[in-house]
Design a protein around this motif. Structure first.
Motif, short mmCIF file in Angstrom:
data_model
loop_
_atom_site.label_atom_id
_atom_site.label_comp_id
_atom_site.label_asym_id
_atom_site.label_seq_id
_atom_site.Cartn_x
_atom_site.Cartn_y
_atom_site.Cartn_z
N ARG A 22 94.37 36.95 69.56
CA ARG A 22 93.45 37.84 68.83
C ARG A 22 94.03 39.25 68.64
N TRP A 76 96.19 38.03 61.85
CA TRP A 76 96.34 36.76 61.14
C TRP A 76 95.73 36.85 59.75
N PHE A 77 96.30 36.13 58.80
CA PHE A 77 95.64 35.95 57.51
C PHE A 77 94.55 34.89 57.65
N ASN A 78 94.86 33.83 58.42
CA ASN A 78 93.88 32.82 58.80
C ASN A 78 94.07 32.51 60.27
N ALA A 79 92.99 32.56 61.03
CA ALA A 79 93.08 32.32 62.47
C ALA A 79 93.53 30.88 62.75
N GLU A 95 93.69 27.10 63.89
CA GLU A 95 92.70 26.05 64.03
C GLU A 95 92.80 25.37 65.40
N GLY A 119 97.73 25.68 62.26
CA GLY A 119 96.70 26.04 61.28
C GLY A 119 96.58 27.52 61.04
N GLY A 120 97.17 28.33 61.92
CA GLY A 120 97.15 29.77 61.71
C GLY A 120 98.11 30.18 60.60
N ARG A 121 97.75 31.23 59.86
CA ARG A 121 98.59 31.75 58.77
C ARG A 121 98.83 33.23 59.03
N GLU A 147 102.67 34.40 52.95
CA GLU A 147 102.00 33.73 54.06
C GLU A 147 102.80 32.52 54.52
N ASP A 154 102.93 29.35 57.86
CA ASP A 154 102.21 28.73 58.96
C ASP A 154 102.73 29.28 60.29
#
Length: 642
Positions: free
Chosen positions: A27, A31-34, A36, A52-54, A231, A233
């Motif tokens: 945290r 991240w662009f996407n946290a 998974e 799954g994170g980006r 972006e 992975d």
């Protein structure tokens, strides 16, 4: 989540609740996407973190820092005594330099997933290149500038880069070393041919460019447009870094984007205890793991200022270079290899240079790369008046595995120890049969799987070699290749590669311990102890000793004193009989002593002169010393093969 506060509590929590622990650390990263999944297994059955994170590592290191208020803070300071040059870059300036270079690379066809080889000296543009690749989602592989063409060719063939980035020259002490002829030679030897080469022209040497393939760095970048971050992975590779392999073929260590960013940010905060805005000086070449982690990525991910030095600690221009840098840039943490301080100690045993400078901003000094002998650690402690911390990690881990975690709970220092395992690393000492050993029992240093984020998920395009090299001997464990023990207080003592634990008449003895004792002699500046073949005892130790400057002693007297010292402290069982005076020890350019080569010379074995050796001539000098003293297996007849 409220984490516990003491080291013991946090360490235990990190092992019993790894997903919760690393989710909290993740945290801290933009991240662009946290992610998974925090911890998962890929199709090959290997551990992956943050699937799954980006994200984009360059964005986290530069753009994010600019956006959150650090635009005008110095990010990178380049100090080059060999060229009398100092250049400073704020976070905004560094972002802009990197974004424009990324645009130039994009015009040459570099995109996400492409590989790029970087063969450059210690200049800011090398860091720009690494970050520009990260910005595009390309995978960089930095090759140490001191490598010979054949070693570069091997790495080009393995990575198959779309482009090679280089410079017209490097500078070794006062010697200008043209890089372009080395690169041209490597490309002639390589099977794979990159589409392009981008050459940074330095004023000390102009490189001739091959039409159609080679491009002038300054010209191409000046015409390029800046590009945004791509972006990727979390599990996509960020870089490949090669390390020695037992088969002779180097192993391509892969570092992923997500785990790397999380681990380095965590280490900056909890191990090095650095806050955003503080200053870190890591004296390591960009071509090594330390240079990747703590000259470039770690400090920038934490919002710190990083100092990079072009030159050596003693010869640029004197033994006070490190201390001048600490004073000038108000350095908070200094990190280098023990060999650097041994070199300084040899030139300046009474620390006259250090007394000329204000070192009051230092919070701690960290050393790694090889075991720091207690005499050097104690000498350094007297100079800096702050904790001197020996810690242990490998190219494979990418960040410390054993350390004094100063940002959690500073622990008492035990000279010779790397302190305690870092959170996330379940370190255990195993015997040859894979059984766990107790306190003070010497064995193999292993790490229970899964390894924490930031460690290598595999080798480049070679999962099978990864398993065979690290995971196959003890199922469920990573084999580090180092030997050591854990004492009754939980402190870890790394005694060197397993080859350095020798068997003398059935007794397992550490040459590291012998080196510690030899180094404690007041006449000794530096030493290496290796085990050589002995027809009666299997192996026996031989010491190679470098004297301090100005010390007057004859070899026979010193040898008698050192033999007595080992006998008194370890016992006659060690069978330490020989201490040979040498002018210098064979080392890699990064400062590691080539102990295996010393043993091979003494045993009359065939050996290859390493491409990374600092001075190849020293090998012949040492071989002649062994012949003259008739020490070793092959010197009754002096025709030992190389």
């Amino acid at each position: 989540m409220n984490l516990p506060l003491t080291y013991d509590e946090i360490y235990h929590y990190s092992l019993t609740h790894p997903e919760e622990f690393w989710a909290e650390q993740a945290r801290q990263i933009p991240w662009f996407n946290a992610p998974e999944q925090i911890l998962s297994t890929d199709a090959a059955g290997l551990t992956r973190w943050f699937a799954g994170g980006r994200l984009n590592t360059c964005y986290a290191a530069l753009d994010y820092q600019v956006e959150t208020g650090r635009a005008d803070q110095p990010a990178l300071i380049y100090d080059s005594p060999v060229t009398q040059t100092i250049r400073q870059f704020t976070y905004r300036e560094l972002r802009d330099e990197v974004a424009q270079l990324a645009g130039a690379l994009q015009t040459l066809g570099v995109g996400k997933g492409d590989t790029v080889v970087i063969y450059m000296p210690m200049i800011p543009e090398t860091a720009f290149a690494m970050l520009a690749c990260a910005r595009l989602g390309a995978v960089h592989s930095v090759v140490f500038g001191g490598f010979a063409p054949r070693e570069l060719a091997i790495r080009i063939d393995d990575t198959q880069p779309k482009i090679v980035l280089s410079a017209s020259c490097g500078i070794e002490f006062t010697t200008v070393i043209p890089y372009k002829p080395l690169l041209d030679d490597a490309l002639q030897q390589a099977t794979h041919q990159p589409d392009h080469c981008l050459i940074y022209q330095r004023p000390q040497c102009h490189a001739d460019l091959k039409s159609g393939r080679d491009h002038d760095w300054q010209d191409l970048v000046s015409e390029a447009q800046s590009v945004d971050c791509v972006e990727v992975d979390a599990t996509d590779p960020l870089y490949i870094l090669y390390t020695s392999g037992t088969t002779g073929k180097p192993k391509g260590i892969v570092r992923d984007n997500g785990g790397h960013a999380v681990a380095l940010h965590y280490s900056m905060r909890t191990i090095y205890n650095l806050q955003p805005g503080q200053v870190m000086f890591t004296a390591s070449d960009f071509g090594w793991a330390v240079g990747h982690s703590y000259s470039v990525y770690g400090p920038l991910l934490r919002g710190c200022t990083s100092i990079i030095l072009e030159g050596k600690p003693v010869r640029t221009p004197n033994a006070g270079t490190f201390w001048r840098i600490v004073q000038t840039y108000r350095v908070n943490v200094l990190f280098t290899a023990p060999t650097s301080f041994r070199a300084i100690k040899k030139e300046d045993p009474n620390a006259q240079f250090s007394r000329q400078y204000d070192l009051s901003t230092l919070q701690a000094v960290f050393v790694a790369g090889e075991r720091c002998d207690p005499p050097t650690l104690n000498w350094l402690q007297e100079i800096v008046k702050v904790p001197v911390i020996d810690h242990w990690w490998q190219t494979e881990s990418g960040w410390p595995m054993v350390a004094n975690s100063m940002g959690i709970e500073p622990l008492p220092i035990k000279p010779g120890s790397a302190t305690k395992p870092v959170c996330g690393y379940d370190l255990q000492i195993l015997d040859e049969d894979g059984q766990r050993l107790g306190p003070n029992e010497m064995g193999l240093v292993c790490l229970k799987l899964p390894l924490p984020p930031g460690c290598l998920p595999s080798l480049w395009n070679d999962d099978e070699r990864f398993r065979a090299s690290y995971l196959s001997r003890f199922p469920g464990y990573y084999l580090s290749g180092d030997g050591g023990y854990v004492d009754e207080d939980g402190y870890v003592f790394i005694m060197g590669r397993v080859d350095d634990v020798i068997n003398v008449a059935g007794h397992r003895l550490s040459t590291g311990e012998m080196e510690e004792l030899v180094s404690s002699h007041p006449a000794v500046a530096e030493c290496a102890v290796v085990g050589i073949a002995c027809p009666l005892r299997g192996q026996r130790p031989v010491g190679f000793v470098v004297l301090k400057d100005g010390v007057l002693t004859d070899e026979a007297t010193l040898e008698t004193e050192l033999v007595a010292l080992i006998r008194n402290r370890i016992g006659a069982v060690a069978y330490f009989k020989n201490a040979l005076l040498v002018k210098r020890l064979p080392k890699t350019r990064s400062g590691k002593i080539l102990r295996k080569i010393l043993r091979q010379i003494a045993d009359g074995e065939t050996y290859a002169v390493p491409a990374t050796i600092d001075d190849p001539l020293i090998l012949d000098e040492i071989r002649q010393i062994l012949i003259n003293r008739t020490i070793g297996q092959a010197f009754e007849d002096s025709s030992a093969s190389r």
